[in-house]
Design a protein around this motif. Sequence first.
Motif, PDB file in Angstrom:
ATOM      1  N   LYS A  51      31.672  41.645  42.526  1.00 20.56           N
ATOM      2  CA  LYS A  51      31.382  41.474  41.182  1.00 20.56           C
ATOM      3  C   LYS A  51      29.856  40.957  40.730  1.00 20.56           C
ATOM      4  O   LYS A  51      29.698  41.069  39.725  1.00 20.56           O
ATOM      5  CB  LYS A  51      32.531  40.364  40.799  1.00 20.56           C
ATOM      6  N   GLU A  52      29.210  40.437  41.712  1.00 18.74           N
ATOM      7  CA  GLU A  52      28.033  40.111  41.588  1.00 18.74           C
ATOM      8  C   GLU A  52      26.742  41.125  41.193  1.00 18.74           C
ATOM      9  O   GLU A  52      25.926  41.040  40.200  1.00 18.74           O
ATOM     10  CB  GLU A  52      27.151  39.416  42.588  1.00 18.74           C
ATOM     11  N   TYR A  60      27.867  43.551  38.965  1.00 18.32           N
ATOM     12  CA  TYR A  60      28.328  44.058  37.582  1.00 18.32           C
ATOM     13  C   TYR A  60      28.035  43.081  36.572  1.00 18.32           C
ATOM     14  O   TYR A  60      28.181  41.971  36.853  1.00 18.32           O
ATOM     15  CB  TYR A  60      29.828  44.588  37.818  1.00 18.32           C
ATOM     16  N   SER A  61      28.082  43.656  35.261  1.00 19.17           N
ATOM     17  CA  SER A  61      28.125  42.757  34.201  1.00 19.17           C
ATOM     18  C   SER A  61      29.531  42.454  33.874  1.00 19.17           C
ATOM     19  O   SER A  61      29.607  41.263  33.379  1.00 19.17           O
ATOM     20  CB  SER A  61      27.545  43.495  32.871  1.00 19.17           C
ATOM     21  N   LEU A  62      30.480  43.245  34.246  1.00 22.44           N
ATOM     22  CA  LEU A  62      31.932  42.880  33.731  1.00 22.44           C
ATOM     23  C   LEU A  62      32.770  43.368  34.746  1.00 22.44           C
ATOM     24  O   LEU A  62      32.580  44.744  34.970  1.00 22.44           O
ATOM     25  CB  LEU A  62      31.876  43.320  32.134  1.00 22.44           C
ATOM     26  N   TYR A 101      30.920  33.780  35.926  1.00 23.86           N
ATOM     27  CA  TYR A 101      29.710  33.819  37.119  1.00 23.86           C
ATOM     28  C   TYR A 101      28.297  34.146  36.721  1.00 23.86           C
ATOM     29  O   TYR A 101      28.258  34.874  35.504  1.00 23.86           O
ATOM     30  CB  TYR A 101      30.243  34.528  38.462  1.00 23.86           C
ATOM     31  N   LYS A 133      38.044  38.968  42.616  1.00 22.15           N
ATOM     32  CA  LYS A 133      38.188  39.511  41.259  1.00 22.15           C
ATOM     33  C   LYS A 133      39.683  40.078  41.064  1.00 22.15           C
ATOM     34  O   LYS A 133      40.359  40.026  40.042  1.00 22.15           O
ATOM     35  CB  LYS A 133      37.328  40.687  40.784  1.00 22.15           C
ATOM     36  N   LEU A 192      39.586  39.136  34.033  1.00 26.42           N
ATOM     37  CA  LEU A 192      38.309  39.648  33.617  1.00 26.42           C
ATOM     38  C   LEU A 192      37.353  38.443  34.579  1.00 26.42           C
ATOM     39  O   LEU A 192      37.624  37.637  34.357  1.00 26.42           O
ATOM     40  CB  LEU A 192      38.403  39.664  32.072  1.00 26.42           C
ATOM     41  N   CYS A 193      36.318  39.424  34.858  1.00 23.39           N
ATOM     42  CA  CYS A 193      35.260  38.614  35.503  1.00 23.39           C
ATOM     43  C   CYS A 193      34.069  38.679  34.534  1.00 23.39           C
ATOM     44  O   CYS A 193      33.715  40.228  34.482  1.00 23.39           O
ATOM     45  CB  CYS A 193      34.873  38.852  36.969  1.00 23.39           C
ATOM     46  N   ILE A 194      33.368  37.863  34.012  1.00 21.95           N
ATOM     47  CA  ILE A 194      32.340  38.202  33.309  1.00 21.95           C
ATOM     48  C   ILE A 194      30.976  37.324  34.032  1.00 21.95           C
ATOM     49  O   ILE A 194      30.967  36.187  34.147  1.00 21.95           O
ATOM     50  CB  ILE A 194      32.520  37.849  31.812  1.00 21.95           C
ATOM     51  N   ASN A 195      29.904  38.366  33.812  1.00 23.79           N
ATOM     52  CA  ASN A 195      28.646  37.899  34.369  1.00 23.79           C
ATOM     53  C   ASN A 195      27.806  37.314  33.319  1.00 23.79           C
ATOM     54  O   ASN A 195      27.310  38.104  32.446  1.00 23.79           O
ATOM     55  CB  ASN A 195      27.823  39.185  34.962  1.00 23.79           C
TER      56      ASN A 195
END
Lengths: 209, 209
Positions: A174-175, A177-179, B123, B174, B179-182
């Motif tokens: 995930k690091e 990517y933005s989403l 994150y 994830k 939803l994972c949001i940067n």
Amino acid sequence: MNKIITVSREFGSGGRELGKRLAEHLRIAYYDEEIITEIAKKSGLAEEYVKSIVERKTITYYPITIGRTLTTTFNPQLELSAKIYAEQNNIIKELASKSDCVMIGRCSDYILREYNPFKIFVYADMSSRLWRCRQRTPEKEYLSDTEMESRIRGIDKGRARYHEFLTGQTWGAKENYSLCINTSNIAIKDIVLPIAELFKTIYMISNDK
Amino acid sequence: MNKIITVSREFGSGGRELGKRLAEHLRIAYYDEEIITEIAKKSGLAEEYVKSIVERKTITYYPITIGRTLTTTFNPQLELSAKIYAEQNNIIKELASKSDCVMIGRCSDYILREYNPFKIFVYADMSSRLWRCRQRTPEKEYLSDTEMESRIRGIDKGRARYHEFLTGQTWGAKENYSLCINTSNIAIKDIVLPIAELFKTIYMISNDK
């Protein structure tokens, strides 16, 4: 600088559909198979062959060259692959420089990093991915759930290997990517609008567009 | 069944702010420190002590009990921790049963899994997290970047350990979130509306609310 959305995705997660719908909604260019066609055109290699290289498929036939002669070298296979990667790199950058766009896969998230793209990763649980694959597989190509799951995992393994080979990054971490969006039990068409809004908000794009 | 949003987050990623703003925007309940207060009330233990257990901090003082006597057992520390976890479990479920809400951390994503919550993981890269931490740290508590980074990593390590201990799942993987949001280089206030819309779309909540 053009605004770019890159979509990386697990096989069967609906990532391609999301990318296509986002491009339609935002009225911006969409590149997927077009990249393969361009590489084939510029390199003089057959599309299917180019595809087999960039998707890290098992190559079961020898490349067909069009209008050029292959120089016999120490390792023509390796040289051709390197040529295709270089061509892909150039084409992705060329397309990105033309206009705002959505780019599907092919390490475009990494290749276009100077554009600071909105990098989406789409994933889903196996049962949703199996369901999505069933929807688009012709009936005559029947596979059992086990066979289908094995095919899905195989394709993702190839994507991960390809990504890591070319970028040195972990595919799907995930690091990078933005989403990251989980599309388990979700209709892709329903999430296009809020994701487009998130992109516009982050990139401060006027809603009048 | 009530609609629940759970927010898990890396320290300094702005996850708590996102949760609070989402709750305000959606006009639903918000639970964070309130959970600690409730546990303290019900267990008769001091809030700071409860906090040290549920956040897996190093315990530097002995619990203060209010209005009850501790039975001396083989391992009172362990027994107390188990009691607090059980209490937390009950309270989180009780709060979720009352109304739609946003719940911050405390394994609520796992504890409330039967509600099928909208599980957000927030994150960000280290420089954004350092910047956010600087904004909220009083000047007199000055820490160098290295010290601050070490504190951030320490807190996250505690969260990961706590989560894995209680749920058996990997914190931040994830697959466990919707939803994972940067939030690197993003103002949290800007992303509240599209994320609220995404939640409403997925849970088919009328926009009239």
